[in-house]
Design a protein around this motif. Structure first.
Motif, PDB file in Angstrom:
ATOM      1  N   GLY B 249      18.674  22.807 -68.261  1.00 43.03           N
ATOM      2  CA  GLY B 249      17.808  21.894 -68.996  1.00 43.03           C
ATOM      3  C   GLY B 249      18.470  21.418 -70.274  1.00 43.03           C
ATOM      4  O   GLY B 249      18.432  20.233 -70.624  1.00 43.03           O
ATOM      5  N   GLU B 250      19.130  22.374 -70.931  1.00 47.13           N
ATOM      6  CA  GLU B 250      19.791  22.033 -72.184  1.00 47.13           C
ATOM      7  C   GLU B 250      20.961  21.080 -71.935  1.00 47.13           C
ATOM      8  O   GLU B 250      21.167  20.120 -72.659  1.00 47.13           O
ATOM      9  CB  GLU B 250      20.313  23.333 -72.801  1.00 47.13           C
ATOM     10  N   GLY B 253      20.374  17.496 -71.849  1.00 44.41           N
ATOM     11  CA  GLY B 253      19.966  16.840 -73.080  1.00 44.41           C
ATOM     12  C   GLY B 253      18.477  16.863 -73.354  1.00 44.41           C
ATOM     13  O   GLY B 253      17.957  15.929 -73.952  1.00 44.41           O
ATOM     14  N   SER B 254      17.786  17.930 -72.923  1.00 46.43           N
ATOM     15  CA  SER B 254      16.358  18.014 -73.229  1.00 46.43           C
ATOM     16  C   SER B 254      16.152  18.264 -74.722  1.00 46.43           C
ATOM     17  O   SER B 254      16.899  19.008 -75.338  1.00 46.43           O
ATOM     18  CB  SER B 254      15.724  19.177 -72.467  1.00 46.43           C
ATOM     19  N   THR B 255      15.102  17.665 -75.277  1.00 39.01           N
ATOM     20  CA  THR B 255      14.729  18.009 -76.647  1.00 39.01           C
ATOM     21  C   THR B 255      13.981  19.335 -76.612  1.00 39.01           C
ATOM     22  O   THR B 255      13.634  19.829 -75.545  1.00 39.01           O
ATOM     23  CB  THR B 255      13.787  16.951 -77.249  1.00 39.01           C
ATOM     24  N   GLN B 258      10.699  18.864 -74.852  1.00 41.95           N
ATOM     25  CA  GLN B 258      10.873  18.709 -73.408  1.00 41.95           C
ATOM     26  C   GLN B 258      11.211  20.041 -72.769  1.00 41.95           C
ATOM     27  O   GLN B 258      10.726  20.378 -71.695  1.00 41.95           O
ATOM     28  CB  GLN B 258      11.988  17.703 -73.122  1.00 41.95           C
ATOM     29  N   MET B 259      12.057  20.797 -73.464  1.00 41.57           N
ATOM     30  CA  MET B 259      12.436  22.122 -72.983  1.00 41.57           C
ATOM     31  C   MET B 259      11.184  22.968 -72.767  1.00 41.57           C
ATOM     32  O   MET B 259      11.011  23.602 -71.731  1.00 41.57           O
ATOM     33  CB  MET B 259      13.268  22.734 -74.101  1.00 41.57           C
ATOM     34  N   LYS B 262       8.609  21.067 -70.105  1.00 39.51           N
ATOM     35  CA  LYS B 262       9.059  20.779 -68.746  1.00 39.51           C
ATOM     36  C   LYS B 262       9.807  21.929 -68.104  1.00 39.51           C
ATOM     37  O   LYS B 262       9.948  21.978 -66.890  1.00 39.51           O
ATOM     38  CB  LYS B 262       9.958  19.535 -68.750  1.00 39.51           C
ATOM     39  N   VAL B 263      10.350  22.827 -68.910  1.00 34.85           N
ATOM     40  CA  VAL B 263      11.125  23.922 -68.325  1.00 34.85           C
ATOM     41  C   VAL B 263      10.452  25.275 -68.552  1.00 34.85           C
ATOM     42  O   VAL B 263      10.101  25.980 -67.619  1.00 34.85           O
ATOM     43  CB  VAL B 263      12.560  23.944 -68.897  1.00 34.85           C
TER      44      VAL B 263
END
Ligand SMILES: Nc1ncnc2c1ncn2[C@@H]1O[C@H](COP(=O)(O)OP(=O)(O)OP(=O)(O)O)[C@@H](O)[C@H]1O
Ligand SMILES: [Mg+2]
Lengths: 351, 656
Positions: B249-250, B253-255, B258-259, B262-263
């Motif tokens: 996820g990182e 480019g997740s913020t 978002q991390m 969404k994760v």
């Protein structure tokens, strides 16, 4: 250091200079200090409690190249590849991507680079277990803010490309390891990155599937022509995929070169050990076994290029009545006769 | 082969034995000296206090209560802090009540009547879980109506819901924070530990000081008891998201947001739902107990009935609590286990429409709003249960009284005599000495401080009586724990059959256990102890079973191969090697027993439990009740620290 640097005419995609990653307390003092930097892993651990996972590494990756990093377990490969996008924050050094210093990026710029320029494939796939295949593949586009219809369309294309058509609505735990890694690959391809990073993507797969996946990567490389940085600890994989191979030991660079360079001219015993079991005739090219022409050589034999692999030249050399000429651009580089060929095939000593 | 592979076993085990046995001898020595002194000093310095007698500490607490009462509307801390919390919580509870439980908005009935609630429960169960539990939930709630306890059930449900909603609103963000930040996790873990070792009962008294007797105190007490599980499990879920997935996820480019959304949260969802389940069950248990401070609902019906020894009514209401517990537990467990199956959208829409219609009916028509009294089977249950009790008590009296008297005479009385009739300083010295021997110097210091403070509460004698009951109950809990635990640990089959029963038993509020024992044994110390054993046994059994199962299979195999009989394998290998599980089981058993012995104050256990209960109902005993609550905490802390220290010590001894 035996390194073939990239052609001067070509601007490298990634250049790494004096890169260090040290884990442990007060890690920053290690790269600066010549004394600490020279210690072995064990001594450094005893003295400072630190591990230098990456020590003073330099290399360039050319556009479109498949660059392989190889080394034994614990040699720092994963750490190195994670430093490229700062998933692991380097302790010292430079990572230049298309002329931009990645280590100087602010978080937002870094996120942009990760979203658009790089994509990574992981050893244990790292899929989102609660999402089906399409949504996994579309994840990178989703967080960029691409609209749903568009990202689903793109995801389906890529799923087709990696040969998973029909499994769009499956969930990761319903797929085999090889299929899951195809999803990982598709997720990386979906964002259309400039550079693909692979961290031992096939180590968790069984040998047959692994071979399939390797061919898949070669095919994709041919089709989409991306720059790839590929981590592996398997030499045959490295030789099969890599344009050039970087060999690491204990965090330090031992040798960079093409496969035949490593086999023909290992920099030290570590590398020699690595390449010992490689069938040399599959890797070496004529330029490594040719001898200088002698006066009594008949010069009317057949011609071959210097980069022809020995195995492929064998038949024509042995069939020819006269020794084969190794020629580049009309210039005679050397001669290969039955004797040279047979010594390689019979596993003779280093040339 | 057998000889060599079993030699490590025989080489390490005796040493553990010796260490344990030596300590056992010293403890026996201490007890012998104590007994000897008791013969001469019996009855001196016992610090006994009559039922209505008060000490200066109790007067001081009474005063404090009065002072706080007088200044509640002028002191800025109250005016701007506690009162606001109380008002807010009260309003919230009243709002939830007015929707399903209490007359409101100028209507003689709540907004949603029984038909609406039953439909809503069924619909929500289907939406979050599956059709099976939806049917179960609908049927369960219908039964509540049949029992003639609709309004009481809805009061309990309203209070539970209110407390759960507040718990989740506070708990999930805290859990997320603790999952993301190591610093915060380190900070909050000991607080959560402390919140959970306290017998739920003892929050009540101090809370009433700040929030008055009523729904606010009840809800806040429930909150304190029920929020920890969801905080813990949310943090745990976030922490155990697969590392590769997080990194992937990182790398894309997740913020941070978002991390998280969404994760991490989706990966943790199942664990969080399990936390919600535990929170709901804890809230229900606590809401029923909070009846002691005037929380409305089923708990109140049970308490009133217990106080008048009306087993029939207590049974009916207890049954309703069980039904509600089963429904809430099944629905939330099924929600956690649902996985990826989504309910059919068309059915969902149709269900929503039907539910809205049912709610409208129940808002508009009396038959759908108020449960038809002609359908009442509650009074029949009350009657039958009452008659059954009478029959049991008259026919089985020789048996039950025999058992009761035997236990009381052989175990409870002597131990109580030793603890309560010895001079207080003798008991204190003996306990501190035993703490040093089986625990550690630290544990002994904690014991000394707790005992000192216990003297200061003025309730030493009652404390010793409660301690005696607690110890007896714990011994029995451990006997059951070891017997059943070993059985389950050794037999997969037994485990499969027994474990669900234990799981179910653990979700029941403490109260429920009192009822059948009250029917069998009438009000007595023994009744409370028996109920406490049944309440605490499931935890102890599970821990022992897991400990036995955790003994490495090779070691057991080696022991069997060297010719050990089953009995020898159990006593010489499996039990000694799970000695840490045994001490842990004792620790948990003690805590459970202690909280139940207190509830047992309602059925004749007397002592601290009675003091607490009386404190809630009689103004001049308020201070004494508060002191009794503190005394229970002191006993709890002492026993907890002591068993923890003993556990650590055996672990070190075992690994040496
Ligand atoms: N987060 C960390 N903290 C401390 N040390 C670390 C950390 N990550 C890696 N290391 C150390 O750095 C060294 C290199 O680890 P790395 O994972 O990069 O090796 P690798 O070449 O990828 O090995 P493998 O083939 O097993 O994946 C190891 O000695 C490891 O112990
Ligand atoms: Mg690695």
């Amino acid at each position: 250091m035996h390194g073939t640097q990239v052609h001067d005419t070509q601007q490298p995609v990634i250049s790494v200079r004096n890169l260090w990653k040290v884990f442990g307390p007060k890690a920053a003092r290690v790269p600066g200090s010549a004394e600490l930097g020279a210690l072995s892993r064990r001594e450094l651990m005893d003295r400072t409690g630190c591990t230098a996972a990456v020590r003073d590494i330099d290399f360039d990756v050319a556009p479109g190249e498949v660059f392989v990093v190889m080394g034994l377990s614990g040699s720092g490969k994963s750490t190195l590849v994670r430093c490229l996008t700062r998933l692991v924050e380097p302790t010292a050094g430079e990572v230049i991507f298309e002329g931009e210093d990645i280590l100087a990026c602010d978080p937002k710029r870094l996120r942009d680079l990760r979203r658009h320029k790089f994509a990574m494939v992981f050893q244990h796939f790292g899929l989102l277990p609660h999402r089906c295949v399409v949504d996994n593949v579309a994840y990178g586009l989703e967080i960029r803010g691409v609209a749903k219809a568009e990202r689903t369309k793109r995801a389906k294309e890529v799923i087709e490309l990696v040969g998973l058509g029909g499994y769009e609505m499956s969930y990761p735990d319903q797929l085999s390891g090889g299929m899951q890694q195809r999803v990982g690959l598709a997720r990386a391809l979906a964002v259309d990155p400039d550079v693909l990073l692979f961290d031992e993507p096939f180590s968790a797969l069984d040998p047959l599937i692994r071979r399939d996946m390797q061919s898949e990567v070669i095919r994709l490389h041919r089709e989409v022509g991306k720059t790839m940085v590929f981590i592996t600890h398997d030499l045959s994989e490295a030789l099969k995929l890599g344009d050039r191979i970087l060999i690491m030991r204990d965090g330090a660079l031992v040798q960079i070169g093409t496969g035949d360079e490593l086999v023909a001219a290992p920099a030290d015993d570590y590398v020699r050990d690595f390449v010992r079991d490689v069938p040399r005739s599959h890797v070496l090219t004529l330029k490594w076994i040719m001898r200088p022409p002698r006066d009594d050589d008949p010069l009317d034999g057949p011609e071959l290029g210097p980069d022809v692999v020995v195995r492929e030249a064998t038949r024509s050399v042995l069939a020819a009545e006269k020794p084969v000429k190794v020629v580049r651009d009309g210039e005679l580089l050397g001669i290969v006769g039955d004797e040279e060929i047979l010594s390689v095939i019979a596993g003779g000593s280093d040339s | 082969m057998a000889a060599t592979s079993s030699s490590p076993v025989s080489r390490t085990l005796p040493r553990v034995h010796i260490v344990v046995r030596d300590r056992g001898r010293i403890v026996l020595g201490i007890l012998a000296v104590w007994l000897l002194l008791w013969v001469f000093l019996r009855g001196m310095h016992t610090l006994a206090l009559g039922g209505a007698q008060l000490t200066s500490v109790h007067h001081w607490f009474n005063n404090l209560n009065d002072v706080i009462g007088a200044n509640r509307n002028s002191n800025p801390v109250f005016l701007y802090f506690f009162n606001y919390i109380r008002l807010f919580v009260d309003e919230f509870v009243i709002f939830v009540q007015s929707v399903i439980a209490q007359p409101s908005f100028g209507r003689p009935l709540p907004l949603i009547g029984w038909l609406g609630v039953v439909a809503l429960v069924g619909f929500v169960s289907y939406a979050v879980a599956n059709i099976r539990v939806a049917v179960l939930a609908t049927a369960g709630f219908f039964v509540l109506g049949l029992q003639g306890l609709w309004r009481e059930s809805m009061d309990t449900l309203a209070l539970t819901l209110a407390a759960v909603i507040i718990s989740l609103v506070i708990g999930i963000p805290l859990g997320i924070w603790a999952g993301l930040s190591d610093r915060f996790a380190r900070l909050i873990t000991p607080v959560l530990d402390f919140m959970q070792i306290m017998p739920s009962f003892v929050y009540l008294a101090p809370l009433t000081l700040f929030f008055l007797i009523g729904p606010a105190s009840a809800t806040i007490a429930t909150l304190i008891y029920a929020a920890p599980p969801v905080i813990r499990l949310t943090a745990h879920g976030i922490r155990s998201a697969p590392h590769d997935t997080v990194e992937a996820g990182e790398s894309l480019g997740s913020t941070r947001t978002q991390m998280l959304t969404k994760v991490l949260l989706p990966a943790a969802k199942r664990t969080i739902v399990l936390g919600v389940n535990q929170t709901i069950m804890a809230a229900l248990a606590m809401v029923t107990i909070a009846a002691l401070i005037d929380a409305p609902g089923l708990g109140k019906t049970v308490i009133k009935a217990l106080q008048t020894l009306d087993v029939g009514t207590a049974f009916n209401a207890g049954l309703a609590i069980v039904v509600m517990a089963i429904v809430l537990d099944r629905v939330t467990t099924a929600a956690a286990d649902r996985g990826r199956r989504r309910p059919n959208r068309i059915v969902l829409l149709a269900g929503a429409a039907a539910t809205v219609f049912a709610i409208w009916l129940s808002y508009t028509y009396l038959w759908a709003a108020e449960f038809d009294a002609r359908l009442d089977i509650g009074s029949t249950i009350v009657l039958w249960a009452g008659e059954a009790t009478d029959w049991v008590q008259s026919t089985l009296a020789p048996v039950t009284n025999g058992i009761k008297d035997a236990f009381t005479w052989v175990l409870i009385d002597p131990l109580q005599a030793l603890l309560a009739d010895s001079p207080w300083w003798l008991v204190a010295v003996a306990i501190v000495a035993i703490s040093v021997v089986i625990g550690s110097v630290r544990a002994a210091i904690v014991s000394a401080v707790c005992l000192g403070l216990l003297v200061a509460t003025g309730l030493w004698s009652d404390g010793m009586t409660t301690l005696a009951s607690t110890l007896v109950a714990t011994v029995f809990t451990m006997v059951i724990g070891v017997v059943v635990g070993v059985w389950m640990g050794r037999s997969q089959r037994a485990d499969r059959v027994i474990r669900p029963v234990l799981d179910a038993a653990q979700t029941m509020p403490a109260f429920v256990y009192l009822v059948p024992f009250l029917a069998l044994f009438a009000a007595s110390r023994f009744t409370a102890i028996a109920a406490a054993v049944v309440y605490a046994a499931p935890v102890a059994v599970k821990i022992v079973a897991d400990g036995i199962r955790g003994v490495s299979a090779t070691t057991v195999e080696a022991a069997v191969a060297s010719g050990s009989s089953t009995w020898q394998t159990i006593t010489k290998v499996q039990l000694p090697m799970s000695v840490r599980a045994l001490t842990l089981a004792t620790n948990q058993g003690l805590i459970y027993v202690l909280s139940m012995v207190v509830v047992g104050g309602l059925v004749g256990a007397g002592a601290l439990g009675y003091d607490v209960v009386a404190g809630f109902s009689q103004g001049q005993l308020y201070g004494k009740g508060l002191a009794a609550g503190i005394a229970i905490v002191l006993l709890g802390v002492m026993l907890d620290r002591l068993t923890q220290a003993a556990a650590n010590r055996t672990q070190r001894g075992g690994s040496r």
